[in-house]
Design an enzyme around this catalytic site. Structure first.
Site, PDB file in Angstrom:
ATOM      1  N   LYS A  47     -26.714 -75.931 -17.094  1.00 17.55           N
ATOM      2  CA  LYS A  47     -25.651 -75.306 -17.884  1.00 17.55           C
ATOM      3  C   LYS A  47     -25.945 -75.518 -19.359  1.00 17.55           C
ATOM      4  O   LYS A  47     -26.143 -76.654 -19.805  1.00 17.55           O
ATOM      5  CB  LYS A  47     -24.295 -75.930 -17.537  1.00 17.55           C
ATOM      6  CG  LYS A  47     -23.106 -75.092 -17.983  1.00 17.55           C
ATOM      7  CD  LYS A  47     -22.977 -73.835 -17.151  1.00 17.55           C
ATOM      8  CE  LYS A  47     -21.620 -73.151 -17.357  1.00 17.55           C
ATOM      9  NZ  LYS A  47     -21.484 -71.968 -16.481  1.00 17.55           N
ATOM     10  N   THR A  67     -23.568 -74.750 -11.721  1.00 15.41           N
ATOM     11  CA  THR A  67     -23.596 -75.014 -13.161  1.00 15.41           C
ATOM     12  C   THR A  67     -22.182 -75.169 -13.708  1.00 15.41           C
ATOM     13  O   THR A  67     -21.969 -75.887 -14.688  1.00 15.41           O
ATOM     14  CB  THR A  67     -24.351 -73.914 -13.921  1.00 15.41           C
ATOM     15  OG1 THR A  67     -23.654 -72.673 -13.811  1.00 15.41           O
ATOM     16  CG2 THR A  67     -25.770 -73.768 -13.399  1.00 15.41           C
ATOM     17  N   ASP A  68     -21.200 -74.534 -13.081  1.00 19.87           N
ATOM     18  CA  ASP A  68     -19.818 -74.717 -13.514  1.00 19.87           C
ATOM     19  C   ASP A  68     -19.369 -76.154 -13.270  1.00 19.87           C
ATOM     20  O   ASP A  68     -18.628 -76.736 -14.080  1.00 19.87           O
ATOM     21  CB  ASP A  68     -18.900 -73.738 -12.778  1.00 19.87           C
ATOM     22  CG  ASP A  68     -17.492 -73.740 -13.346  1.00 19.87           C
ATOM     23  OD1 ASP A  68     -17.308 -73.315 -14.505  1.00 19.87           O
ATOM     24  OD2 ASP A  68     -16.568 -74.191 -12.635  1.00 19.87           O
ATOM     25  N   PHE A  93     -48.688 -76.233 -55.994  1.00 22.16           N
ATOM     26  CA  PHE A  93     -49.576 -75.676 -54.975  1.00 22.16           C
ATOM     27  C   PHE A  93     -50.749 -75.018 -55.706  1.00 22.16           C
ATOM     28  O   PHE A  93     -50.593 -73.970 -56.338  1.00 22.16           O
ATOM     29  CB  PHE A  93     -48.832 -74.662 -54.102  1.00 22.16           C
ATOM     30  CG  PHE A  93     -49.616 -74.207 -52.903  1.00 22.16           C
ATOM     31  CD1 PHE A  93     -50.216 -75.121 -52.044  1.00 22.16           C
ATOM     32  CD2 PHE A  93     -49.750 -72.859 -52.628  1.00 22.16           C
ATOM     33  CE1 PHE A  93     -50.938 -74.704 -50.933  1.00 22.16           C
ATOM     34  CE2 PHE A  93     -50.464 -72.423 -51.522  1.00 22.16           C
ATOM     35  CZ  PHE A  93     -51.057 -73.347 -50.681  1.00 22.16           C
ATOM     36  N   ARG A 106     -43.037 -76.337 -59.297  1.00 19.38           N
ATOM     37  CA  ARG A 106     -42.258 -75.325 -58.593  1.00 19.38           C
ATOM     38  C   ARG A 106     -41.067 -75.973 -57.888  1.00 19.38           C
ATOM     39  O   ARG A 106     -41.010 -77.199 -57.722  1.00 19.38           O
ATOM     40  CB  ARG A 106     -43.122 -74.608 -57.551  1.00 19.38           C
ATOM     41  CG  ARG A 106     -43.608 -75.528 -56.432  1.00 19.38           C
ATOM     42  CD  ARG A 106     -44.343 -74.764 -55.346  1.00 19.38           C
ATOM     43  NE  ARG A 106     -44.779 -75.663 -54.267  1.00 19.38           N
ATOM     44  CZ  ARG A 106     -45.296 -75.263 -53.112  1.00 19.38           C
ATOM     45  NH1 ARG A 106     -45.468 -73.959 -52.885  1.00 19.38           N
ATOM     46  NH2 ARG A 106     -45.657 -76.133 -52.192  1.00 19.38           N
ATOM     47  N   GLN A 113     -47.463 -79.524 -46.611  1.00 13.77           N
ATOM     48  CA  GLN A 113     -48.169 -80.311 -45.593  1.00 13.77           C
ATOM     49  C   GLN A 113     -48.251 -81.779 -45.997  1.00 13.77           C
ATOM     50  O   GLN A 113     -48.018 -82.679 -45.175  1.00 13.77           O
ATOM     51  CB  GLN A 113     -49.577 -79.754 -45.369  1.00 13.77           C
ATOM     52  CG  GLN A 113     -49.626 -78.438 -44.612  1.00 13.77           C
ATOM     53  CD  GLN A 113     -49.574 -77.221 -45.521  1.00 13.77           C
ATOM     54  OE1 GLN A 113     -49.040 -77.280 -46.637  1.00 13.77           O
ATOM     55  NE2 GLN A 113     -50.118 -76.111 -45.050  1.00 13.77           N
ATOM     56  N   ASN A 129     -40.960 -73.290 -45.633  1.00  9.69           N
ATOM     57  CA  ASN A 129     -40.979 -73.255 -47.096  1.00  9.69           C
ATOM     58  C   ASN A 129     -40.024 -72.163 -47.562  1.00  9.69           C
ATOM     59  O   ASN A 129     -40.321 -70.977 -47.471  1.00  9.69           O
ATOM     60  CB  ASN A 129     -42.404 -72.981 -47.595  1.00  9.69           C
ATOM     61  CG  ASN A 129     -42.568 -73.262 -49.071  1.00  9.69           C
ATOM     62  OD1 ASN A 129     -41.596 -73.543 -49.770  1.00  9.69           O
ATOM     63  ND2 ASN A 129     -43.782 -73.179 -49.566  1.00  9.69           N
ATOM     64  N   HIS A 164     -38.752 -70.120 -50.129  1.00  8.97           N
ATOM     65  CA  HIS A 164     -39.330 -69.775 -51.424  1.00  8.97           C
ATOM     66  C   HIS A 164     -38.266 -69.469 -52.478  1.00  8.97           C
ATOM     67  O   HIS A 164     -37.270 -68.794 -52.216  1.00  8.97           O
ATOM     68  CB  HIS A 164     -40.249 -68.559 -51.278  1.00  8.97           C
ATOM     69  CG  HIS A 164     -41.379 -68.774 -50.317  1.00  8.97           C
ATOM     70  ND1 HIS A 164     -42.389 -69.665 -50.556  1.00  8.97           N
ATOM     71  CD2 HIS A 164     -41.645 -68.216 -49.105  1.00  8.97           C
ATOM     72  CE1 HIS A 164     -43.247 -69.643 -49.539  1.00  8.97           C
ATOM     73  NE2 HIS A 164     -42.808 -68.782 -48.651  1.00  8.97           N
TER      74      HIS A 164
END
Length: 281
Positions: A12, A57-58, A158, A175, A218, A244, A246
């Site tokens: 579930k 599942t209930d 970078f 940045r 990284q 990332n 931006h």
């Protein structure tokens, strides 16, 4: 041609549970989403339609609510462990139970430095996560964070990457670094207090992110994972996923205005996705 049933499971998903824990002086509000997955002797349900070994599942959903009354009082890891053990020990046909819990964070409102006893404010996109995998002889526990939005305005660059005929990205030594992290770690030694250790690890991750002179996503990802493994010998490995997000400098030169790294366009898509697991040798 021979046909056989491969690996299978059922359970579930997305059981929405809210609980008020009533302390003498204040209320503690908890909201979680629980996923249950069971593996075991269920072949005949698939191959012949025999449901005699199937726990509906209930029923699994109802079990989560019923057990939360007395057994969801501390960490989501402790509750997941209790649920997993319950399904394995009460259902002999179940070989492995996997419980995943995501907690939606709320914080008590503060007025004049005093926490309100029962009024809460949402914690934003960030959520706590836990996964427990339990069988008769072993248990694996993961804790983590998802949708953790963090950003710093400098100490990130970078440069010196591959450039070919399709490269338009300009090098930068300064940045915005923004990411929405998913992080989880696996224990070798289960802690006595999951909540205390989670809070300490979260703070260490944030401190490392903030203080790291980043040459790439990284490099910062690895530094964050390394810091956790060096500080906590009971953690086997840590997995980090860091998109990332931006923030692109806007061209103000078209208006004869110089943009000194002040005005940016925030973009959701497309984005770079950096993923790694940091582990012990």
């Amino acid at each position: 041609m021979k046909i056989k049933l491969g690996e299978n499971s059922y359970g579930k998903n997305a059981v929405q549970l809210s609980k008020i824990i009533r302390h003498p002086a204040y209320h503690e509000f908890r909201q979680v989403t629980v996923n249950v997955s069971l593996k075991g002797d269920f072949d005949e349900a698939h191959t012949t339609g025999d449901n005699s070994k199937i726990l509906p599942t209930d029923t699994q959903k109802n079990t989560v609510y019923a057990l939360a009354k007395d057994h969801f009082k501390t960490s989501i890891e402790d509750f997941a462990l209790y649920l997993a053990n319950y399904f394995v020990t009460t259902q002999p046909q179940v070989e492995t139970a996997t419980i995943e819990i995501t907690e939606h964070l709320y914080h008590r409102m503060q007025f004049d430095g005093v926490e309100h006893p029962h009024a809460y404010i949402g914690g934003g996109s960030e959520k706590k996560t836990a996964q427990v995998i339990k069988n008769a002889s072993d248990v694996s526990v993961q804790s983590g964070i998802t949708d953790l939005l963090i950003l710093k305005t400098t100490d990130s660059g970078f440069e010196k990457y591959i450039k070919d005929k399709y490269t338009t990205l300009k090098e930068t030594a300064d940045r915005i670094f923004a990411t929405k992290c998913d992080i989880n770690w696996t224990y070798d030694k289960l802690p006595a207090d999951y909540t205390a250790q989670f809070n300490s690890i979260r703070e260490l991750l944030l401190q490392t992110f903030a203080g790291h002179k980043s040459l790439s996503v990284q490099q910062t990802l690895y530094a964050m994972g390394q810091a956790v493994l060096e500080a906590y010998d009971g953690i086997r490995e840590i997995h980090l996923q860091m998109p990332n997000k931006h923030h692109i400098p806007f061209n103000l030169e078209q208006f004869d205005i110089q943009n000194q790294n002040e005005i940016f366009i925030a973009t959701d898509e497309p984005y770079g996705l950096i993923v790694a697991t940091v582990t012990r040798e």
